[in-house]
Design a protein around this motif. Structure first.
Motif, PDB file in Angstrom:
ATOM      1  N   ARG A  93       1.023  -1.175   0.028  1.00  0.00           N
ATOM      2  CA  ARG A  93       0.035  -0.055   0.000  1.00  0.00           C
ATOM      3  C   ARG A  93       0.849   1.298   0.007  1.00  0.00           C
ATOM      4  O   ARG A  93       1.177   1.658   1.109  1.00  0.00           O
ATOM      5  N   ASP A 224      -3.697  -2.974   8.167  1.00  0.00           N
ATOM      6  CA  ASP A 224      -5.057  -2.492   7.614  1.00  0.00           C
ATOM      7  C   ASP A 224      -5.394  -0.999   8.220  1.00  0.00           C
ATOM      8  O   ASP A 224      -5.540  -0.131   7.538  1.00  0.00           O
ATOM      9  N   ASP A 228      -5.165   2.922   6.335  1.00  0.00           N
ATOM     10  CA  ASP A 228      -6.200   4.116   6.169  1.00  0.00           C
ATOM     11  C   ASP A 228      -5.771   5.417   6.761  1.00  0.00           C
ATOM     12  O   ASP A 228      -6.067   6.188   6.424  1.00  0.00           O
TER      13      ASP A 228
HETATM   14 MG    MG Z   1      -9.250  -1.412   5.479  1.00  0.00          MG
END
Ligand code: MG
Ligand code: NAI
Length: 331
Positions: A93, A224, A228
């Motif tokens: 990411r 995760d 964000d």
């Molecule tokens: Mg997420």
């Protein structure tokens, strides 16, 4: 010829996918597209969120593009099933700020490498007489694999530092293994700086001093949450792409979900999906096309032409995508 499996999904998934495919098809690469179903609409139609044909299609493809799905309690998560069945152990990411976009920090460029197969998302959760419990799984093998992946990503992308993020002061056994494995792997990469930080410290530094970070490697849940947080630093969920990589398969998707609050209005920001396509093109070694698409998108962002409402504009998803496409022609 590249075989691409295309899973639009639910909500804004099909909207950003249509935008991305419009631009991608205009590039006239040697690609064939195979549409496949997954998600809640698929469940209403076929009684499953992820039919076996979809898994087969994705397995046979050189890469999969995934929009987003709506996850309904009690239904199987289509994306978690795909990650598991395709052996997609690494979730990349990148968090980058782009000129023209109102980001909290205008100069960020770091990469979160999230372990994608175990941790608290291993799927072992059950009710007990007093409540419920979930099992947190950390193996040496998966830790080693993800840490090696992170160091290799650092080398490939010119980063100098890799930070392992964990909570080994409390989760002594699971995160103890993760941290120790990280430093064992680090010995094979003497040219890179290796450090470790607690996840709570990392969350604070991401707000106070995010320029410190280059590559972060962490377990499933922490990755995760931190990604964000990263998205929030660079203009929101509409801006951040991701890649899920395994030994023989790869899947590319925006970090955002199906956004039911704006679905159906045609105003979702296509940037995260388009940047996911850029990541896919790099993966397929279509370097020229990847760089060209990113450049065309950057012009639109920088000159703030035809942006979607989340970026302060008033254009539709497709109008913004068409602007990217027009820039491709001019490059
Ligand atoms: Mg997420
Ligand atoms: P979300 O990412 O769908 O939306 C969060 C907020 O960000 C909303 O206000 C939304 O309008 C905004 N947003 C997201 N993407 C945007 C875009 N491209 N352009 C402009 N604004 C954007 O997360 P939320 O609301 O928590 O979840 C909605 C559904 O999506 C749930 O069913 C959830 O389970 C699912 N989900 C699916 C994912 C996937 O398919 N990989 C990932 C995350 C959530």
């Amino acid at each position: 010829m590249h075989r691409i499996c295309v899973i639009p999904g639910d909500g804004i998934g099909p909207e950003v996918m249509e935008a991305a495919l419009t631009v991608l098809k205009a590039m006239e690469l040697d690609m064939e597209y195979y549409p496949a179903l997954a998600g809640n609409a698929c469940f209403q139609k076929l009684g499953t969120t992820i039919p076996s044909q979809t898994v087969d299609q994705a397995q046979q493809a050189h890469a999969t593009l995934f929009g987003a799905v709506t996850t309904v309690p009690g239904q199987n998560s289509a994306i978690l099933t795909l990650r598991k069945k395709l052996g997609l152990y690494a979730n990349l990411r990148p968090v980058k700020s782009y000129p023209g976009i109102d980001a909290i920090y205008p100069d960020l460029d770091f990469l979160i490498v999230r372990e994608n197969t175990e941790g608290l998302y291993a799927g072992w959760e059950e009710y007990t007489p007093v409540g419920a419990q979930a099992l947190r799984v950390v193996t040496r093998k998966a830790s080693q694999r993800i840490c090696e992946f992170a160091f290799n990503q650092a080398l490939e992308n010119g980063f100098k530092r890799v930070t392992a993020v964990h909570k080994a002061n409390i989760l002594k056994k699971t995160d103890g293994i993760f941290r120790d494995t990280f430093y064992q792997v680090a010995e094979n990469y003497p040219e890179l700086e290796a450090e470790d930080l607690y996840v709570d410290v990392t969350a604070r530094l991401l707000v106070k001093n995010p320029q410190h970070f280059q590559v972060l490697v962490t377990t499933n849940l922490f990755g995760d949450i931190l990604s964000d947080e990263g998205a929030g630093l660079v203009g929101g969920l509409g801006m951040v792409p991701s890649a899920n990589i395994g030994d023989s398969n790869a899947l590319f998707e925006p970090v955002h979900g199906s956004a039911p609050d704006i679905a159906g209005q045609g105003v979702a920001n296509p940037t995260a999906m388009l940047l996911s396509v850029v990541m896919m093109l790099h993966h397929l070694k279509e370097e020229k096309a990847a760089n060209k698409l990113e450049k065309a998108l950057l012009i639109v962002l920088k000159e703030r032409r035809f942006l979607t409402p989340d970026l302060g504009g008033n254009s539709s998803t497709l109008r913004m995508a068409r602007e990217v496409q027009d820039n491709l022609d001019a490059l």
